[in-house]
Motif scaffolding. Structure first.
Motif, PDB file in Angstrom:
ATOM      1  N   THR A  18      19.481  13.474  -2.317  1.00 11.98           N
ATOM      2  CA  THR A  18      19.264  12.665  -3.518  1.00 11.98           C
ATOM      3  C   THR A  18      17.823  12.735  -3.989  1.00 11.98           C
ATOM      4  OG1 THR A  18      20.982  11.129  -2.782  1.00 11.98           O
ATOM      5  CG2 THR A  18      19.482  10.354  -4.494  1.00 11.98           C
ATOM      6  N   PHE A  19      16.891  12.595  -3.089  1.00 11.04           N
ATOM      7  CA  PHE A  19      15.488  12.461  -3.471  1.00 11.04           C
ATOM      8  C   PHE A  19      14.736  13.786  -3.555  1.00 11.04           C
ATOM      9  CE2 PHE A  19      15.962   8.210  -1.172  1.00 11.04           C
ATOM     10  CZ  PHE A  19      16.316   7.553  -2.331  1.00 11.04           C
ATOM     11  N   GLY A  20      14.928  14.659  -2.622  1.00  8.69           N
ATOM     12  CA  GLY A  20      14.162  15.903  -2.521  1.00  8.69           C
ATOM     13  C   GLY A  20      13.612  16.032  -1.116  1.00  8.69           C
ATOM     14  N   VAL A  21      12.382  16.450  -0.984  1.00  2.00           N
ATOM     15  CA  VAL A  21      11.738  16.580   0.327  1.00  2.00           C
ATOM     16  C   VAL A  21      10.965  15.292   0.601  1.00  2.00           C
ATOM     17  CG1 VAL A  21      10.070  17.861   1.702  1.00  2.00           C
ATOM     18  CG2 VAL A  21      11.535  19.072   0.088  1.00  2.00           C
ATOM     19  N   THR A  36       7.752  11.455  -1.486  1.00  2.00           N
ATOM     20  CA  THR A  36       8.900  12.259  -1.881  1.00  2.00           C
ATOM     21  C   THR A  36       8.434  13.343  -2.849  1.00  2.00           C
ATOM     22  OG1 THR A  36      10.316  10.308  -1.691  1.00  2.00           O
ATOM     23  CG2 THR A  36      11.212  12.193  -2.880  1.00  2.00           C
ATOM     24  N   ILE A  37       8.852  14.567  -2.587  1.00  2.00           N
ATOM     25  CA  ILE A  37       8.476  15.707  -3.421  1.00  2.00           C
ATOM     26  C   ILE A  37       9.725  16.286  -4.077  1.00  2.00           C
ATOM     27  CG2 ILE A  37       7.495  18.030  -3.425  1.00  2.00           C
ATOM     28  CD1 ILE A  37       5.875  17.165  -0.946  1.00  2.00           C
ATOM     29  N   SER A  38       9.658  16.471  -5.379  1.00  2.36           N
ATOM     30  CA  SER A  38      10.720  17.141  -6.120  1.00  2.36           C
ATOM     31  C   SER A  38      10.200  18.491  -6.576  1.00  2.36           C
ATOM     32  CB  SER A  38      11.152  16.311  -7.329  1.00  2.36           C
ATOM     33  OG  SER A  38      12.016  17.070  -8.158  1.00  2.36           O
ATOM     34  N   GLU A  45       6.184  11.364  -5.640  1.00  3.60           N
ATOM     35  CA  GLU A  45       6.026   9.908  -5.729  1.00  3.60           C
ATOM     36  C   GLU A  45       5.808   9.376  -4.324  1.00  3.60           C
ATOM     37  OE1 GLU A  45       6.240   7.776  -8.346  1.00  3.60           O
ATOM     38  OE2 GLU A  45       6.749   9.279  -9.858  1.00  3.60           O
ATOM     39  N   LEU A  46       4.930   8.397  -4.181  1.00  5.55           N
ATOM     40  CA  LEU A  46       4.773   7.739  -2.885  1.00  5.55           C
ATOM     41  C   LEU A  46       6.035   6.937  -2.601  1.00  5.55           C
ATOM     42  CD1 LEU A  46       1.077   6.529  -2.911  1.00  5.55           C
ATOM     43  CD2 LEU A  46       2.072   8.326  -1.504  1.00  5.55           C
ATOM     44  N   GLY A  47       6.452   6.916  -1.343  1.00  6.87           N
ATOM     45  CA  GLY A  47       7.659   6.219  -0.939  1.00  6.87           C
ATOM     46  C   GLY A  47       8.860   7.150  -0.981  1.00  6.87           C
ATOM     47  N   ALA A  48       9.988   6.628  -0.522  1.00  3.27           N
ATOM     48  CA  ALA A  48      11.240   7.385  -0.578  1.00  3.27           C
ATOM     49  C   ALA A  48      11.953   6.958  -1.850  1.00  3.27           C
ATOM     50  CB  ALA A  48      12.094   7.100   0.647  1.00  3.27           C
ATOM     51  N   SER A  49      11.784   7.737  -2.897  1.00  3.05           N
ATOM     52  CA  SER A  49      12.347   7.355  -4.190  1.00  3.05           C
ATOM     53  C   SER A  49      12.646   8.598  -5.021  1.00  3.05           C
ATOM     54  CB  SER A  49      11.371   6.457  -4.951  1.00  3.05           C
ATOM     55  OG  SER A  49      10.187   7.168  -5.239  1.00  3.05           O
TER      56      SER A  49
END
Length: 79
Positions: A18-21, A36-38, A45-49
């Motif tokens: 869902t989020f990426g790496v 989280t890296i897309s 974005e900082l955090g799991a989002s």
């Protein structure tokens, strides 16, 4: 997971469908955080989002620069 950079000691990366790496790290005081890296949006974005904004990473080494900036941002947040 194979990342384009070496992660700091004790840090890990995993792919989330869902989020990426998601890179999880531990700060010098023991606090745990993640970024989280897309790669499709070339952003993080900082955090799991879910990453919502596209950033301008381009050129031959855009993946490496993206991961370096994401790790630096998480390091700063954990300090």
């Amino acid at each position: 997971m194979d990342t384009p950079i070496a992660l700091p000691e004790g840090w890990s990366a995993e792919v989330d469908q869902t989020f990426g790496v998601v890179i999880t790290g531990v700060g010098p005081t023991g606090h745990i955080g993640c970024v989280t890296i897309s790669e499709s949006l070339r952003s993080f974005e900082l955090g799991a989002s879910i990453v919502r904004k596209r950033q301008h990473y381009s050129g031959r080494y855009w993946r490496k620069e993206l991961y370096q900036d994401a790790v630096a941002s998480l390091r700063a947040a954990l300090s």
